[in-house]
Enzyme design. Structure first.
Site, PDB file in Angstrom:
ATOM      1  CG  HIS A 190      -1.901   0.876   1.131  1.00  0.00           C
ATOM      2  ND1 HIS A 190      -2.010   2.054   1.590  1.00  0.00           N
ATOM      3  CD2 HIS A 190      -3.254   0.638   0.616  1.00  0.00           C
ATOM      4  CE1 HIS A 190      -3.093   2.875   1.258  1.00  0.00           C
ATOM      5  NE2 HIS A 190      -3.758   1.863   0.757  1.00  0.00           N
TER       6      HIS A 190
ATOM      7  CG  ASP B 146      -8.384  -4.683  -2.840  1.00  0.00           C
ATOM      8  OD1 ASP B 146      -9.533  -4.261  -2.603  1.00  0.00           O
ATOM      9  OD2 ASP B 146      -7.841  -3.869  -3.581  1.00  0.00           O
TER      10      ASP B 146
HETATM   11  N1  ACO Z   1       4.398  -7.367  -3.929  1.00  0.00           N
HETATM   12  C1  ACO Z   1       5.777  -7.590  -4.073  1.00  0.00           C
HETATM   13  N2  ACO Z   1       6.470  -6.415  -3.877  1.00  0.00           N
HETATM   14  C2  ACO Z   1       5.604  -5.302  -3.603  1.00  0.00           C
HETATM   15  C3  ACO Z   1       4.298  -5.261  -3.679  1.00  0.00           C
HETATM   16  C4  ACO Z   1       3.485  -6.332  -3.689  1.00  0.00           C
HETATM   17  N3  ACO Z   1       2.047  -6.374  -3.959  1.00  0.00           N
HETATM   18  N4  ACO Z   1       3.858  -3.930  -3.394  1.00  0.00           N
HETATM   19  C5  ACO Z   1       5.109  -3.062  -3.417  1.00  0.00           C
HETATM   20  N5  ACO Z   1       5.996  -3.903  -3.264  1.00  0.00           N
HETATM   21  C6  ACO Z   1       7.508  -3.740  -3.470  1.00  0.00           C
HETATM   22  C7  ACO Z   1       8.160  -3.079  -4.826  1.00  0.00           C
HETATM   23  O1  ACO Z   1       8.497  -4.027  -5.660  1.00  0.00           O
HETATM   24  C8  ACO Z   1       9.082  -2.031  -4.376  1.00  0.00           C
HETATM   25  O2  ACO Z   1      10.222  -2.883  -3.990  1.00  0.00           O
HETATM   26  P1  ACO Z   1      11.626  -1.922  -4.562  1.00  0.00           P
HETATM   27  O3  ACO Z   1      11.572  -0.757  -3.783  1.00  0.00           O
HETATM   28  O4  ACO Z   1      12.638  -2.948  -3.986  1.00  0.00           O
HETATM   29  O5  ACO Z   1      11.626  -1.754  -5.912  1.00  0.00           O
HETATM   30  C9  ACO Z   1       8.524  -1.443  -3.155  1.00  0.00           C
HETATM   31  O6  ACO Z   1       7.751  -2.394  -2.624  1.00  0.00           O
HETATM   32  C10 ACO Z   1       7.695  -0.470  -3.330  1.00  0.00           C
HETATM   33  O7  ACO Z   1       6.562  -0.365  -4.359  1.00  0.00           O
HETATM   34  P2  ACO Z   1       5.798   0.631  -5.081  1.00  0.00           P
HETATM   35  O8  ACO Z   1       5.291  -0.195  -6.313  1.00  0.00           O
HETATM   36  O9  ACO Z   1       6.769   1.564  -5.518  1.00  0.00           O
HETATM   37  O10 ACO Z   1       4.689   1.125  -4.309  1.00  0.00           O
HETATM   38  P3  ACO Z   1       3.282   1.987  -4.615  1.00  0.00           P
HETATM   39  O11 ACO Z   1       3.130   2.677  -3.275  1.00  0.00           O
HETATM   40  O12 ACO Z   1       4.001   2.699  -5.855  1.00  0.00           O
HETATM   41  O13 ACO Z   1       2.289   0.792  -4.844  1.00  0.00           O
HETATM   42  C11 ACO Z   1       0.559  -0.449  -4.690  1.00  0.00           C
HETATM   43  C12 ACO Z   1       1.294   0.674  -4.108  1.00  0.00           C
HETATM   44  C13 ACO Z   1       0.096   0.000  -6.082  1.00  0.00           C
HETATM   45  C14 ACO Z   1      -0.751  -0.686  -3.896  1.00  0.00           C
HETATM   46  C15 ACO Z   1       1.260  -1.819  -4.780  1.00  0.00           C
HETATM   47  O14 ACO Z   1       1.922  -2.029  -3.433  1.00  0.00           O
HETATM   48  C16 ACO Z   1       0.736  -2.819  -5.641  1.00  0.00           C
HETATM   49  O15 ACO Z   1       0.876  -2.771  -6.793  1.00  0.00           O
HETATM   50  N6  ACO Z   1       0.137  -3.788  -4.939  1.00  0.00           N
HETATM   51  C17 ACO Z   1      -0.516  -4.821  -5.523  1.00  0.00           C
HETATM   52  C18 ACO Z   1      -2.072  -4.477  -6.061  1.00  0.00           C
HETATM   53  C19 ACO Z   1      -2.915  -4.325  -4.742  1.00  0.00           C
HETATM   54  O16 ACO Z   1      -3.052  -5.096  -4.015  1.00  0.00           O
HETATM   55  N7  ACO Z   1      -3.604  -3.222  -4.864  1.00  0.00           N
HETATM   56  C20 ACO Z   1      -4.615  -2.678  -4.214  1.00  0.00           C
HETATM   57  C21 ACO Z   1      -4.280  -1.632  -3.154  1.00  0.00           C
HETATM   58  S1  ACO Z   1      -5.567  -1.019  -2.116  1.00  0.00           S
HETATM   59  C22 ACO Z   1      -6.558  -0.390  -2.885  1.00  0.00           C
HETATM   60  O17 ACO Z   1      -6.330   0.275  -3.947  1.00  0.00           O
HETATM   61  C23 ACO Z   1      -7.903  -0.303  -2.441  1.00  0.00           C
END
Ligand code: ACO
Length: 394
Positions: A261, A315
């Site tokens: 998140h 989720d």
């Molecule tokens: N699985 C594995 N690694 C992850 C995940 C994940 N679900 N989420 C973040 N990371 C890691 C990234 O790879 C990144 O690692 P790094 O720094 O080594 O490159 C780090 O954590 C930061 O991730 P970002 O993508 O930059 O985080 P951001 O804040 O942009 O994204 C998001 C947040 C979109 C929710 C992301 O965690 C994701 O895509 N999760 C999966 C989809 C999901 O469940 N979405 C629902 C969110 S809740 C909602 O919207 C109601």
């Protein structure tokens, strides 16, 4: 004016001032109008929470009864909206159907009067009342059935489950569904809420505001993740496959659905409550085949990615609750939308209170002062990588 650095995804950039909800992502705290989500989940109902969010305070008994009464009265859809829905392809995603229906309401209530409190009140009531009916109607119509009319003797959540499943729900199921709506009702300036605010800032009608938010919620990185979680659990199939799956995702740098998140760096407080609700449903109606896989997954992800603040988000467990309530997987995100309409409307109202149109700036990375090449003198095949066409549209 200070010129700020470019932050991809506007991470950490305040886009507004708001008094609707508060999140502390380090401590896992969520409050609506200052009240903790755990307390609202336990003591409130979705409609009372919607009132709190939209009107800024808890209603009196009389105010709540009047609000519930009005919403009951507006649940039905115009037959022309139903006729429009009949033309939708049954293979289409219900979020697309919902977006089209929400936008269509603007055709029927086209006289816009944003400075009139009665207009605001009517729009709030209509949207809260009709969105669940639209979701249930599309579900029945795509199966070739007539939509079920709302039942005035049932409350908001029981009525939705009745319209969807064509039978009166068990009281525990209806109460748990109502709590799910409360949990999903609002969450500060997320992508869909921001979308609603940008649309609202142009002073367009509230139906366009909600339609644009629905479109934004649909994506798999936002509300659409709840659907993807179930697909992922299905693919994993057994508890033994969990750790290899998590390892493979980490190796391939792919996101694990339902985890991570932008704001929470601990387990999302809504995920904790949803997990408990899922367990209550399993106790009464039987275990879900994916629950053991989900538990193993939470443990494995925490071990591997906990140091990065990657924990279950809202989720992750919601899909398991919805499955037990008989909600089809591709309706999970529309159900999220039913709840989030409350938060979107609260932000719409707040935006109107102190409106300034959103018009951010950009860091231009293209070329400048290019010469226009007449068509006949251009190479036959453009190398699209090498050529940047500068947009002249502002
Ligand atoms: N699985 C594995 N690694 C992850 C995940 C994940 N679900 N989420 C973040 N990371 C890691 C990234 O790879 C990144 O690692 P790094 O720094 O080594 O490159 C780090 O954590 C930061 O991730 P970002 O993508 O930059 O985080 P951001 O804040 O942009 O994204 C998001 C947040 C979109 C929710 C992301 O965690 C994701 O895509 N999760 C999966 C989809 C999901 O469940 N979405 C629902 C969110 S809740 C909602 O919207 C109601």
């Amino acid at each position: 004016m200070t010129v700020c650095e470019y932050r991809p995804g506007l991470e950490g950039v305040p886009a507004t001032q708001s008094s609707i909800s508060f999140v502390d992502g380090q401590q896992g705290i969520l409050e609506y109008r200052g009240i903790r989500i755990e307390e609202l989940a336990q003591k409130s109902t979705f409609l009372e929470t919607a009132y709190l969010l939209i009107w800024g305070g808890l209603p009196t008994k009389q105010e709540l009864e009047a609000f519930e009464h009005e919403i009951r009265y507006h649940r039905r859809l115009k037959y022309r909206v139903r006729d429009m829905m009949k033309c939708f392809p049954e293979s289409g995603h219900p979020m697309d159907a919902l977006q089209a229906c929400a936008a269509a309401l603007g055709l029927f209530y086209s006289k816009r009067a944003l400075d009139n409190p009665t207009y605001i009140q009517d729009a709030v009531v209509r949207l809260l009342a009709k969105i669940p009916t639209m979701v249930a109607a599309f579900q029945l119509m795509r199966k070739g059935n007539d939509p079920v009319q709302p039942r005035d003797d049932l409350d908001y959540s029981a009525n939705f489950l009745y319209m969807l499943n064509e039978q009166e729900p068990d009281p525990l199921a209806a109460r748990i569904f109502d709590i799910c709506l409360t949990l999903h009702a609002e969450h500060t300036i997320n992508a869909s809420t921001f979308s609603a605010m940008v649309t609202a800032s142009t002073l367009t009608d509230p139906y366009a505001v909600i339609a644009s938010a629905v479109g934004t919620l649909a994506g798999p990185l936002h509300g659409g993740a709840n659907e993807e979680v179930i697909t992922m659990l299905q693919e994993i199939g057994t508890v033994e496959n969990v750790r290899p799956y998590v390892e493979a995702c980490i190796q391939q740098k792919s996101k694990i659905m339902g985890f991570g998140h932008r704001v929470y760096k601990v387990k999302d407080p809504r995920a904790t409550i949803l997990q408990r609700l899922a367990e209550q449903l399993f106790d009464k109606f039987g275990q879900d085949e994916y629950y053991e896989i989900a538990l193993e997954m939470e443990q494995a992800v925490e071990e591997k990615l906990g140091h990065k603040g990657i924990y279950p988000n809202v989720d992750f467990y919601s899909g398991l609750v919805y499955r037990k309530l008989g909600i089809p997987v591709d309706l999970f995100t529309p159900v999220f939308a039913i709840a989030r309409v409350a938060g979107w409307l609260a932000h719409w109202k707040e935006q109107l209170g102190e409106n300034r149109i959103f018009r951010p700036t950009q860091v231009y990375t293209g070329v400048r002062n290019q010469v226009y090449t007449p068509l006949a003198e251009r190479p036959q095949i453009w190398d699209k990588q090498a050529v940047t066409i500068q947009s002249i549209v502002n």
